[in-house]
Structures are given as C-alpha cells and as structure tokens.
Scaffold this active site. Structure first.
Site, PDB file in Angstrom:
ATOM      1  N   TYR A 148      -8.116   0.866  -3.358  1.00 56.85           N
ATOM      2  CA  TYR A 148      -6.971   1.316  -4.162  1.00 56.85           C
ATOM      3  C   TYR A 148      -6.266   0.078  -4.702  1.00 56.85           C
ATOM      4  O   TYR A 148      -6.559  -1.061  -4.314  1.00 56.85           O
ATOM      5  CB  TYR A 148      -6.000   2.130  -3.290  1.00 56.85           C
ATOM      6  CG  TYR A 148      -5.516   1.346  -2.095  1.00 56.85           C
ATOM      7  CD1 TYR A 148      -6.198   1.414  -0.874  1.00 56.85           C
ATOM      8  CD2 TYR A 148      -4.425   0.484  -2.182  1.00 56.85           C
ATOM      9  CE1 TYR A 148      -5.794   0.661   0.211  1.00 56.85           C
ATOM     10  CE2 TYR A 148      -4.015  -0.277  -1.096  1.00 56.85           C
ATOM     11  CZ  TYR A 148      -4.707  -0.180   0.096  1.00 56.85           C
ATOM     12  OH  TYR A 148      -4.319  -0.942   1.169  1.00 56.85           O
ATOM     13  N   GLU A 207      -1.733 -27.552  29.553  1.00 56.98           N
ATOM     14  CA  GLU A 207      -2.922 -28.357  29.217  1.00 56.98           C
ATOM     15  C   GLU A 207      -2.565 -29.533  28.295  1.00 56.98           C
ATOM     16  O   GLU A 207      -3.391 -30.391  28.026  1.00 56.98           O
ATOM     17  CB  GLU A 207      -3.964 -27.476  28.513  1.00 56.98           C
ATOM     18  CG  GLU A 207      -4.616 -26.463  29.469  1.00 56.98           C
ATOM     19  CD  GLU A 207      -5.807 -25.775  28.812  1.00 56.98           C
ATOM     20  OE1 GLU A 207      -5.753 -24.547  28.679  1.00 56.98           O
ATOM     21  OE2 GLU A 207      -6.742 -26.486  28.419  1.00 56.98           O
ATOM     22  N   THR A 256       0.821  -1.220   0.000  1.00 49.05           N
ATOM     23  CA  THR A 256       0.000   0.000   0.000  1.00 49.05           C
ATOM     24  C   THR A 256       0.844   1.253   0.000  1.00 49.05           C
ATOM     25  O   THR A 256       0.470   2.278  -0.571  1.00 49.05           O
ATOM     26  CB  THR A 256      -0.934  -0.003   1.228  1.00 49.05           C
ATOM     27  OG1 THR A 256      -1.860  -1.063   1.068  1.00 49.05           O
ATOM     28  CG2 THR A 256      -1.694   1.288   1.371  1.00 49.05           C
ATOM     29  N   LYS A 273       0.380  -7.074  12.733  1.00 45.91           N
ATOM     30  CA  LYS A 273      -0.749  -6.270  12.237  1.00 45.91           C
ATOM     31  C   LYS A 273      -1.977  -6.710  13.016  1.00 45.91           C
ATOM     32  O   LYS A 273      -2.486  -7.803  12.825  1.00 45.91           O
ATOM     33  CB  LYS A 273      -0.933  -6.472  10.743  1.00 45.91           C
ATOM     34  CG  LYS A 273      -2.017  -5.587  10.116  1.00 45.91           C
ATOM     35  CD  LYS A 273      -2.041  -5.760   8.604  1.00 45.91           C
ATOM     36  CE  LYS A 273      -3.081  -4.854   7.950  1.00 45.91           C
ATOM     37  NZ  LYS A 273      -3.084  -5.011   6.462  1.00 45.91           N
ATOM     38  N   THR A 312       1.602  -4.317   4.205  1.00 42.13           N
ATOM     39  CA  THR A 312       1.402  -4.526   5.648  1.00 42.13           C
ATOM     40  C   THR A 312       0.921  -5.939   5.971  1.00 42.13           C
ATOM     41  O   THR A 312       1.069  -6.384   7.103  1.00 42.13           O
ATOM     42  CB  THR A 312       0.363  -3.530   6.196  1.00 42.13           C
ATOM     43  OG1 THR A 312      -0.876  -3.728   5.506  1.00 42.13           O
ATOM     44  CG2 THR A 312       0.843  -2.101   6.028  1.00 42.13           C
ATOM     45  N   ASP A 313       0.339  -6.639   4.997  1.00 40.51           N
ATOM     46  CA  ASP A 313      -0.263  -7.939   5.321  1.00 40.51           C
ATOM     47  C   ASP A 313       0.747  -8.949   5.872  1.00 40.51           C
ATOM     48  O   ASP A 313       0.439  -9.662   6.828  1.00 40.51           O
ATOM     49  CB  ASP A 313      -0.951  -8.553   4.085  1.00 40.51           C
ATOM     50  CG  ASP A 313      -2.255  -7.851   3.759  1.00 40.51           C
ATOM     51  OD1 ASP A 313      -2.517  -6.799   4.374  1.00 40.51           O
ATOM     52  OD2 ASP A 313      -2.991  -8.328   2.895  1.00 40.51           O
TER      53      ASP A 313
HETATM   54  N1  DAS Z   1      -2.452  -5.920   0.251  1.00 38.65           N
HETATM   55  C1  DAS Z   1      -1.692  -5.249   1.293  1.00 38.65           C
HETATM   56  C2  DAS Z   1      -0.237  -5.684   1.204  1.00 38.65           C
HETATM   57  O1  DAS Z   1       0.400  -5.522   0.155  1.00 38.65           O
HETATM   58  C3  DAS Z   1      -1.729  -3.780   1.159  1.00 38.65           C
HETATM   59  C4  DAS Z   1      -1.002  -3.125   2.295  1.00 38.65           C
HETATM   60  O2  DAS Z   1      -1.654  -2.908   3.316  1.00 38.65           O
HETATM   61  O3  DAS Z   1       0.204  -2.876   2.194  1.00 38.65           O
HETATM   62  O4  DAS Z   1       0.263  -6.187   2.207  1.00 38.65           O
END
Ligand code: DAS
Length: 354
Positions: free
Chosen positions: A53, A311, A39, A192, A119-120
């Site tokens: 986007y 456990e 992103t 995240k 970010t994923d």
């Molecule tokens: N699809 C997500 C990624 O490329 C977009 C982001 O949040 O960066 O990890």
C-alpha cells in the site's frame, strides 16, 4: 408571521434537540488529533493488500469522518501537521510536532491529544514527547500495521482506543502512551518488535494496561521521569544536536565509528551482547571521547539492559551506558540531554532516571 401549531411544535423539538446535543457535547472531553501520516493514513489497491500500500495518503478529516463512534467519546478536532511515512521523520519534524503538542496542552479547552504516526519511528517520537512536553494531560501516539483499505484493518480500532485514552482522566500523569492492538504501552518502553504483524508493539517490561470497548484497565504505572516531572522542556529547545548510531557486528571496522562519530555530540554504540566493544574499536572510541564526543553503550540485543563496568571499563574510559534503552531510544535521550551542557556523570544520571 403566522406559524402553524405543527411547525411550532417541530421548532420547539428541534431547539430542544439542539440544546440537549449541545449540552451533551459540552459534557464530553475535547481531544485534538494531530496527524503526521504513516500506514494509519495509508491506502492499498485492494482489500487483500494488507502489506502492499501507499502510506500517508488519507487526510485527518477523512480519518475522523470514517470513525463516527468517536463522537460519543469526545469532541474531536483534527490538524494535519505532516503527511509523511515516519521512516522519513527528521529532527525538525520532531521539534515542530512537540512544540504543537506543548502549545495545545496549555489550552484550557484541550483535555487530551492524539498523534497519528507511522509505525517505523513511532517509538522515537513517543519517547521524545515523553521527555520534553511538560503536561499531565494524556498524550497518546497511535499507528497501524495495515492500511484502512485492508481486510481486518487495525487502524480504526487503534484510533478509537487512542481517543478514548486521551479523553480519560485516569490516563493523566502516566506519560506519553501508545495504544496499539488493544494494549496501552508506555511511550518510553514500547518499540516496534515485529515488522509485519498487528501485535508489533511490545515492551520488555510489559504493557501498562489494556483497553477493551473504550474502557481502560491499568495494571502498572511508569517509574521513570517523564512529561511534567522532566527537567527538559520543548519550549526551551530550538535545535537538537547531532547524535548517530554505529552498529556492532563481527569484523566491524573501526573506521565506521570514526565516520559516524565525527562532528557528533555523542555516538550510540549498538553493541553485540551487553553492549560489547570489539578490541579494534576501543582506541577509536577513546579518541572520539578525547575530542569531546560522548560515547554511549547500548545493545543490538532487544532484551535486558547494559551493565556499567561489566565487560567494558566505563569508569576508566568515561563512557555512558544506555541502561535498558535500545539504540534508537538512546539516541533520542542523548539528543535531548545534550541540549544542556552535561558532564558524563550528569549524562549517566539522565540515563538512569528517564
Ligand atoms: N512506512 C511506515 C511508516 O510510515 C508505514 C507504517 O507502518 O506506518 O512508519
């Protein structure tokens, strides 16, 4: 050739200016930005599109050109390593990126490295680099939750912060860092935690510090092994073993563990509660263990850590616990650890130490 006094004065001034600019640049640290997509390189149709986007569109040179402020912080060079959304990252991407980071970290003319990333799976890449790149130089992974085309986009400040931290001597030896939303987090601890807010990246043990207007404010340091103190080295790793994750839930069929564990070096159990295993699944995990597959208990619960022999009789079953690592980070550590012929006891030591 006659040169007018006015021209001579201008030429002298220009030469002085160039020399002082050069001298100034020579004082600045050298930071390389390795771009992979996400992103932070995304673009939306309108400023109102903060969540709709296309990721991985803007090239690294445009990212740098759009942030002239960083020229006062460091001499910055960009490399486009990939241009992908990070949910599509593969083990080969991890190896290629880590080898490039390692090579750059050995160069005398590189003081710090920034990796721009989706970010994923940013938390997975950051942890992987933390485990295998043998350097004390700052490595900073950064992303954004909104594309640069959106109102109140967060990428530009996140990237400015990342370059500042990568250029900072006080960021050395702290392992791989993640700068998002004014915070500096450990690449090991951060994940995240919110999928649609700019404050998405959290560590249950807290941030290492904050960065405000280019100044780092540190409040704690990592205690787990990383980077230069790691026993693992990307320069000695050519491939990563198959390690997959089975998600635990009510009525989960044992067959899902059988399918996921088949052919793997290890299976990560994303268990309910404290990494609990449904009775009907235990025999399947015991069979996988008997077939040489390491069984590692993590938890689908984001907070806390999995207790050994609480456990589940881990000693009796020869299983490993992932400690406080979430399933996706446990998978990264298991893949790196199992590039070496480790026993279960050794593997458990690795999960205590990294
Ligand atoms: N699809 C997500 C990624 O490329 C977009 C982001 O949040 O960066 O990890």
């Amino acid at each position: 050739m006659y040169l007018s006094p006015r021209f001579r004065a201008f030429a002298a001034g220009a030469a002085l200016l160039t020399a002082s600019a050069l001298a100034y640049a020579q004082q600045l640290p050298n930071v390389v930005i390795l771009a992979t997509g996400g992103t932070i390189a995304g673009a939306g149709a309108s400023a109102a599109n903060s969540a709709t986007y296309a990721a991985a569109k803007v090239p690294v040179d445009k990212l740098i050109a759009g942030l002239p402020e960083i020229s006062k912080v460091a001499n910055v060079k960009g490399e486009q390593v990939f241009q992908i959304a990070s949910e599509s990252f593969t083990n080969d991407n991890l190896l290629t990126l880590a080898k490039r980071v390692s090579a750059l970290s050995k160069q005398g003319d590189v003081d710090g490295i920034v990796v721009t990333h989706g970010t994923d799976t940013l938390e997975e890449t950051a942890y992987f680099l933390n485990l295998v790149v043998r350097t004390t130089k700052p490595i900073v992974v950064v992303g954004s939750m909104r594309p640069g085309t959106a109102l109140s986009a967060d990428g530009a400040l996140n990237l400015y912060d990342a370059v500042n931290v990568a250029a900072s001597k006080d960021a050395m030896g702290k392992g791989v860092l993640v700068t998002m939303n004014d915070e500096i987090n450990s690449g090991r601890d951060v994940s995240k935690s919110i999928n649609i807010k700019t404050e998405a990246f959290k560590s249950q043990w807290g941030a290492l510090g904050m960065i405000v207007e280019g100044k780092n404010y540190w409040f704690r340091a990592p205690v787990k092994r990383h980077t230069a103190q790691s026993e693992f080295n990307i320069d000695e790793i050519t491939a990563l073993p198959q390690v997959d994750i089975a998600y635990g839930y009510g009525s989960v069929p044992a067959s899902s563990y059988e399918a996921i564990g088949k052919g793997s070096k290890a299976i990560i159990h994303a268990g309910t509660g404290n990494g609990s295993v449904a009775d009907r699944v235990v025999p399947t995990l015991q069979k996988l263990r008997a077939d040489g597959v390491q069984v590692i208990r993590s938890a689908r619960v984001p907070g806390g850590f999995v207790l050994r022999n609480a456990e589940q009789p881990d000693d009796k079953y020869d299983w490993v616990v992932a400690h406080d690592l979430n399933p996706q980070k446990a998978r990264i550590l298991a893949m790196v650890a199992l590039t070496k012929p480790l026993s279960s006891a050794d593997l458990q030591r690795v999960f205590w130490e990294y």
